[in-house]
Design an enzyme around this catalytic site. Structure first.
Site, PDB file in Angstrom:
ATOM      1  N   ASN A 105    -136.495   5.731  14.143  1.00  0.00           N
ATOM      2  CA  ASN A 105    -135.313   5.098  14.736  1.00  0.00           C
ATOM      3  C   ASN A 105    -134.450   6.068  15.540  1.00  0.00           C
ATOM      4  O   ASN A 105    -133.712   5.649  16.421  1.00  0.00           O
ATOM      5  CB  ASN A 105    -134.456   4.450  13.637  1.00  0.00           C
ATOM      6  CG  ASN A 105    -134.204   5.386  12.476  1.00  0.00           C
ATOM      7  OD1 ASN A 105    -135.134   5.990  11.934  1.00  0.00           O
ATOM      8  ND2 ASN A 105    -132.963   5.517  12.073  1.00  0.00           N
ATOM      9  N   CYS A 140    -127.195   3.705  10.483  1.00  0.00           N
ATOM     10  CA  CYS A 140    -127.074   3.474   9.048  1.00  0.00           C
ATOM     11  C   CYS A 140    -126.486   4.670   8.313  1.00  0.00           C
ATOM     12  O   CYS A 140    -126.158   4.586   7.148  1.00  0.00           O
ATOM     13  CB  CYS A 140    -128.430   3.131   8.461  1.00  0.00           C
ATOM     14  SG  CYS A 140    -129.178   1.709   9.257  1.00  0.00           S
TER      15      CYS A 140
END
Length: 388
Positions: free
Chosen positions: A150, A324
């Site tokens: 990611n 996140c």
């Protein structure tokens, strides 16, 4: 001007996807598990959505369950396999660049008595296959590796990993949250046992995910409740979001190659201009196969958060790492695993380009980025010490 270059964090909902969901918020609101006519209507919509997603992955509809997110899918797969196969062994292998949804789940299992081994990646963020082979033990029950990272966008060699896992009779879980909708994934053909994904990464709604579970793989219960989703993810079925996820997935694969080429050209143009106009930068994972829209760039001798905030003041949204973990203010474990020095890892920005971005937006970003980096470096004592 407002420019969104954080498409790896989440994407804008597609208009067609939104329209497909609307009837199930109001007119067709029955519980999909009810036997009456209201339930039959929504039940059919959920069955159709399950089949559409299964067709894209070339698996059977009964091998797909719906969840609330990619992280939930990872949890159900990893914890479920650990519980179901613990009598066979308690050793689990993961890569050193996994998303917290996988990494922290494995750490939690370690506290429950499982043995966890992290396998290193090379300087481009790609898993070292020989290290993986050497990490396998007699009691290894699971290998879990993400398809695409990611932060760097680096694609992992999941075909090779699947072959190794299958040969050693070890289950193989893939976190495909970042790659679903961007790369072709055929889990059965590759030899993947479980695969996690979520809709909001491919222009679908937030709050819904999916998990492929190959027929024959046992999953221990992680959540207890009713009988929905094979009793693995109980709770009232979220029909509108499931319909939206199926619509989004089908739409994005229809013109994937054309869009991937366009986005890849935009990223390459952006990176070549950055290298041309800004000294002392590193393009991370540049030598590896990457997701088309992901560009992780290290700007030496300045803080990534300062760059992010200055860009935000100009209307440009980017990330200094994984969304996140953006509140942790720690250097990215992904960049550190790739060998990026901690002082440079702090100066890294992730630009993630999506289908709504244009060349005009990229040019605006470049002009402002050049100005901001120059301004921040003028204030940086480290830059003064090292510019020569």
């Amino acid at each position: 001007m407002k420019i969104y270059l954080d498409n790896n964090a989440t994407t804008k909902l597609d208009d067609e996807v939104f329209e497909s969901m609307v009837p199930y918020f109001k007119e067709e609101y029955g519980n999909a598990f009810s036997l009456h006519l209201f339930g039959r209507e929504t039940g059919k919509a959920v069955r159709d959505a399950r089949k559409k997603i299964a067709d894209v992955l070339e698996v059977k509809p009964e091998e797909i369950i719906f969840t609330g997110s990619g992280t939930e899918s990872d949890n159900i797969a990893i914890r479920g396999i650990a519980r179901a196969y613990k009598n066979r062994g308690k050793h689990i292998i993961l890569s050193s660049i996994e998303h917290p949804g996988v990494r922290n789940t494995c750490k939690d299992l370690e506290r429950e008595g499982f043995e966890i081994t992290e396998v290193d990646v090379d300087k481009n963020g790609v898993l070292k296959i020989e290290d993986l082979k050497n990490a396998i033990k007699e009691d290894t029950i699971l290998i879990t590796v993400m398809h695409a990272n990611n932060e760097s966008g680096a694609i992992q060699p999941i075909e090779e990993i699947a072959e190794i896992a299958n040969k050693n009779r070890i289950l193989f879980h893939v976190d495909a949250v970042q790659s679903m909708g961007k790369k072709e994934i055929k889990p059965k053909e590759i030899g993947i046992d479980t695969l996690a994904f979520t809709a909001h990464k491919f222009y679908g709604p937030k709050g819904v995910g999916g998990l492929y579970i190959r027929n024959g793989v046992r999953i221990g219960k992680v959540i207890t409740g009713g009988g929905q989703e094979k009793k693995l993810r109980p709770g009232t079925t979220n029909t509108p979001l499931i319909v939206g996820m199926a619509t989004a997935l089908n739409k994005i694969y229809k013109n994937k190659e054309e869009e991937e080429k366009r986005i890849s050209e935009l990223r390459d143009y952006f990176e070549s201009e950055v290298l041309k106009r800004i000294p002392q930068v590193i393009i991370n994972s540049k030598e590896a196969e990457r997701l088309a829209g992901t560009s992780s760039i290290t700007f030496k001798y300045i803080e990534g958060e300062s760059i992010l905030l200055h860009l935000s003041l100009k209307g440009i949204a980017v990330s200094s790492g994984s969304a996140c973990s953006s509140d942790e203010l720690q250097a990215s474990h992904v960049l550190l695993a790739m060998g990026v020095p901690v002082e440079f890892a702090h100066g890294t920005i992730r630009f993630s380009i999506g289908k709504y971005n244009t060349k005009k937006e990229i040019d605006y970003t470049l002009d402002n980025l050049v100005e901001i980096i120059e301004k921040l470096r003028k204030m940086s004592p480290l830059w003064d010490e090292n510019k020569n």
